[in-house]
Design an enzyme around this catalytic site. Structure first.
Site, mmCIF file in Angstrom:
data_model
loop_
_atom_site.group_PDB
_atom_site.id
_atom_site.type_symbol
_atom_site.label_atom_id
_atom_site.label_comp_id
_atom_site.label_asym_id
_atom_site.label_seq_id
_atom_site.Cartn_x
_atom_site.Cartn_y
_atom_site.Cartn_z
ATOM 1 N N CYS A 1 6.572 7.295 -3.377
ATOM 2 C CA CYS A 1 6.595 7.302 -2.577
ATOM 3 C C CYS A 1 5.385 8.130 -2.102
ATOM 4 O O CYS A 1 4.848 8.526 -3.062
ATOM 5 C CB CYS A 1 8.260 8.566 -2.752
ATOM 6 S SG CYS A 1 9.654 7.486 -2.758
ATOM 7 N N GLY B 1 4.725 4.309 0.788
ATOM 8 C CA GLY B 1 5.878 3.960 1.507
ATOM 9 C C GLY B 1 6.284 3.913 2.766
ATOM 10 O O GLY B 1 5.836 4.347 3.348
ATOM 11 N N ASN C 1 8.575 12.618 -4.900
ATOM 12 C CA ASN C 1 7.914 11.661 -5.875
ATOM 13 C C ASN C 1 8.540 10.978 -7.184
ATOM 14 O O ASN C 1 7.723 12.421 -7.683
ATOM 15 C CB ASN C 1 6.210 11.151 -5.707
ATOM 16 C CG ASN C 1 4.967 10.545 -5.960
ATOM 17 O OD1 ASN C 1 4.433 10.352 -6.270
ATOM 18 N ND2 ASN C 1 5.549 9.156 -5.789
ATOM 19 N N GLY C 2 8.442 10.040 -7.723
ATOM 20 C CA GLY C 2 8.691 10.088 -9.113
ATOM 21 C C GLY C 2 10.056 9.424 -9.437
ATOM 22 O O GLY C 2 10.651 8.876 -8.763
ATOM 23 N N TYR D 1 -4.093 0.351 -8.399
ATOM 24 C CA TYR D 1 -4.008 0.226 -6.964
ATOM 25 C C TYR D 1 -2.894 1.415 -5.886
ATOM 26 O O TYR D 1 -3.501 0.954 -5.061
ATOM 27 C CB TYR D 1 -2.604 -1.262 -7.782
ATOM 28 C CG TYR D 1 -1.607 -1.522 -6.780
ATOM 29 C CD1 TYR D 1 -2.542 -2.762 -6.154
ATOM 30 C CD2 TYR D 1 -0.446 -0.940 -6.684
ATOM 31 C CE1 TYR D 1 -1.261 -3.114 -4.487
ATOM 32 C CE2 TYR D 1 0.174 -1.552 -5.086
ATOM 33 C CZ TYR D 1 -0.448 -2.149 -4.269
ATOM 34 O OH TYR D 1 0.212 -2.777 -3.131
HETATM 35 P P1 AMP Z 1 2.900 -10.323 -7.274
HETATM 36 O O1 AMP Z 1 3.000 -11.400 -6.743
HETATM 37 O O2 AMP Z 1 4.730 -9.686 -8.662
HETATM 38 O O3 AMP Z 1 2.005 -10.810 -9.006
HETATM 39 O O4 AMP Z 1 2.373 -9.469 -7.161
HETATM 40 C C1 AMP Z 1 1.066 -8.916 -7.201
HETATM 41 C C2 AMP Z 1 0.423 -8.262 -6.244
HETATM 42 O O5 AMP Z 1 1.867 -7.307 -5.668
HETATM 43 C C3 AMP Z 1 -0.553 -7.498 -6.248
HETATM 44 O O6 AMP Z 1 -2.074 -8.234 -5.709
HETATM 45 C C4 AMP Z 1 -1.094 -6.843 -6.206
HETATM 46 O O7 AMP Z 1 -2.231 -5.880 -5.327
HETATM 47 C C5 AMP Z 1 0.397 -5.933 -4.938
HETATM 48 N N1 AMP Z 1 1.015 -4.641 -6.253
HETATM 49 C C6 AMP Z 1 1.277 -4.306 -7.903
HETATM 50 N N2 AMP Z 1 1.558 -3.932 -8.143
HETATM 51 C C7 AMP Z 1 2.541 -3.449 -7.222
HETATM 52 C C8 AMP Z 1 3.166 -2.612 -7.006
HETATM 53 N N3 AMP Z 1 4.691 -1.439 -7.830
HETATM 54 N N4 AMP Z 1 4.277 -2.559 -5.649
HETATM 55 C C9 AMP Z 1 3.388 -3.189 -4.376
HETATM 56 N N5 AMP Z 1 2.363 -3.807 -4.806
HETATM 57 C C10 AMP Z 1 2.294 -4.104 -6.129
#
Ligand code: AMP
Length: 487
Positions: free
Chosen positions: A16, A42, A117-118, A261
């Site tokens: 969030c 979010g 947030n958290g 990220y």
């Molecule tokens: P996946 O396709 O499930 O392996 O997700 C990896 C991709 O999702 C990467 O390209 C990241 O940039 C992105 N990503 C990683 N962690 C998160 C997160 N917590 N929330 C949203 N996107 C994420």
């Protein structure tokens, strides 16, 4: 399905963004702009509450900030010089209007609005206790536990009640609250989630602002004053900014994944530029796991700064070998696996003219379920790459986050189920390498790497070293849910 059981799926965790402003003639408009800058934190709901004279004025909606707060009449209705706002990234099952924040309640000591947030790690246990005492929960968010704890506190001012409530919760929280007199910002004692204090300048000058990230200050031309310190409560009111320290001091454990990220690259967090951090991470990655190749290609957008660092350190040219369609939301939001696959295709396309016949190093920030990497590697090969090497600018994500970053349950994390070699085969890459945990710490300015006795950051998603107790996990396994009602 509609459920009041907060643990009805494996993904309660929320990402969030929060924002608050005190003493601004256009509090609602400023808050809407701040939330717009925090939209990446979010996308499922947005809400603002302002206070004017003797009333709290709320407006909430599901979806993006611009869908609800770009109309003049909405902003005009939210009068007052103080306001708070929230953008929410809840996961499947719980995206319902009653969960949209800020929450608003009438306490014995007056009205109170709260944005969080958290993620609280003893919310389920506290919720059970509160329900037994007769509290009627209206939402499935862990945040509501805080307001019930305040309502049932021994009395005193709103600040006393908030402190009493927060001393009982465990977990990660950056909170922004609104009372008739003040805007309050609080960070948990470890400072896991971010919160920054700023001040608007220019003709409207002099208003104090709280925000999850500095990009929300930039959008309203506010200057950054400083981060809210871990364990600090800041009260912004007519007489200025007051700092309280209601918790026992604990060693700082800021979330390292914000740098990898989650945060926007143009934000400054805990004094460090997110963009520069990602570039240093990319350089470290090139030093640790360089490979002979013709091109460094980022998986846009999150892989771009690390890929620039990787290219600079390796001397391999950086090229935009994958083009992103910006009119599609984040892949991760899609709740069903089959749709998530489709989402990757909708979002990215290989730039054949750049890639054909070349050896490509792909840079992404993380592999979670592996869906994105598998699709991207296939796409780059399909566009004629002669070799595809995947480099990830973080260590393997092998553990779930319980402190506010959305990660699936451990069993769904690719790195939890497979070795790096198995993962390389699964995603179809010629080679795969992740940044080491010490390499990550070096890039974050810790020359000796991770201090295993007293880690400088929260890195539980990579190490399984959880700095805050996970009380709810015991509560989940030891007792059946109290209030599972489905309709
Ligand atoms: P996946 O396709 O499930 O392996 O997700 C990896 C991709 O999702 C990467 O390209 C990241 O940039 C992105 N990503 C990683 N962690 C998160 C997160 N917590 N929330 C949203 N996107 C994420």
């Amino acid at each position: 399905m509609f459920t009041t059981d907060p643990f009805d799926d494996d993904t309660l965790h929320e990402e969030c963004g929060v924002f608050g402003v005190f003493g601004h003639g256009q509090a609602a408009a400023v808050t809407a702009l701040g939330l717009h800058a925090l939209q990446h934190r979010g996308q499922e709901s947005a809400g603002i509450v302002t206070f004017d004279r003797d009333q709290f004025l709320p407006h909430h909606g599901l979806g993006h900030v611009s869908e609800h707060f770009s109309r003049r009449e909405v902003i005009d209705r939210l009068t007052g010089r103080a306001g708070i706002g929230h953008v929410r990234y809840a996961t499947s099952g719980v995206t319902v209007m009653r969960n949209v924040q800020p929450l608003f309640v009438e306490l014995e000591c007056g009205g109170f609005a709260l944005a969080h947030n958290g993620n609280l790690t003893n919310a389920l246990m506290l919720r059970r206790q509160l329900v037994r005492r007769g509290c009627l929960f209206q939402s499935t968010t862990d945040t509501e536990v805080i307001v019930h704890l305040m309502a049932t506190a021994r009395g005193g001012s709103v600040i006393d009640r908030m402190v009493e409530a927060l001393r009982q919760v465990e977990g990660a929280f950056s909170l922004v609250a609104l009372t008739p007199e003040a805007v309050i910002g609080v960070r948990d004692p470890l400072g896991v989630r971010p919160l920054v204090l700023g001040r608007t300048t220019g003709s409207a000058g002099g208003a104090y602002v709280l925000a999850s990230e500095t990009c929300a200050l930039d959008i309203i031309s506010a200057e950054r004053i400083r981060d809210v310190e871990p364990g600090e409560m800041l009260v912004l009111d007519q007489s200025g900014v007051h700092s309280l320290r209601p918790f026992q001091p604990r060693p700082r454990r800021f979330c390292i994944f914000e740098y990898i990220y989650f945060a926007r690259p143009d934000s400054i967090m805990e004094g460090r530029s997110v963009y520069a951090s990602r570039q240093r991470i990319g350089r470290e990655l090139a030093r640790e796991s360089g490979v002979a190749a013709d091109l460094v290609v980022p998986v846009p957008d999150s892989g771009v700064p690390a890929a620039l660092g990787y290219a600079a350190a390796s001397g391999i040219p950086f090229e935009l070998g994958i083009i992103r369609n910006h009119y599609v939301g984040r892949t991760f939001i899609e709740p069903v696996d089959s749709i998530r696959h489709l989402g990757v295709k909708l979002k990215h396309n290989a730039n054949r003219s750049i890639i054909e016949g070349r050896r490509v190093v792909l840079i992404d920030d993380s592999i979670v379920r592996g869906t994105t990497s598998k699709k991207i590697v296939e796409m780059v090969r399909g566009a004629g790459a002669s070799e595809v090497h995947m480099r990830i600018s973080s260590p393997p994500t092998s553990h779930s986050c319980f402190y506010g970053i959305d990660t699936p349950e451990e069993g769904k994390l690719l790195a939890h189920k497979m070795t790096v070699d198995e993962m390389a085969t699964y995603i179809g890459a010629d080679s795969l390498a992740f940044l080491t945990i010490d390499g990550l710490y070096r890039a974050m300015g810790c020359p000796d790497g991770r201090n295993n006795e007293a880690p400088q950051f929260c890195d539980a998603c990579f190490t399984g070293d959880y700095p805050i107790a996970l009380t709810d996990r015991d509560a989940q396994t030891n007792e059946a849910p109290l209030f599972a009602i489905r309709a």
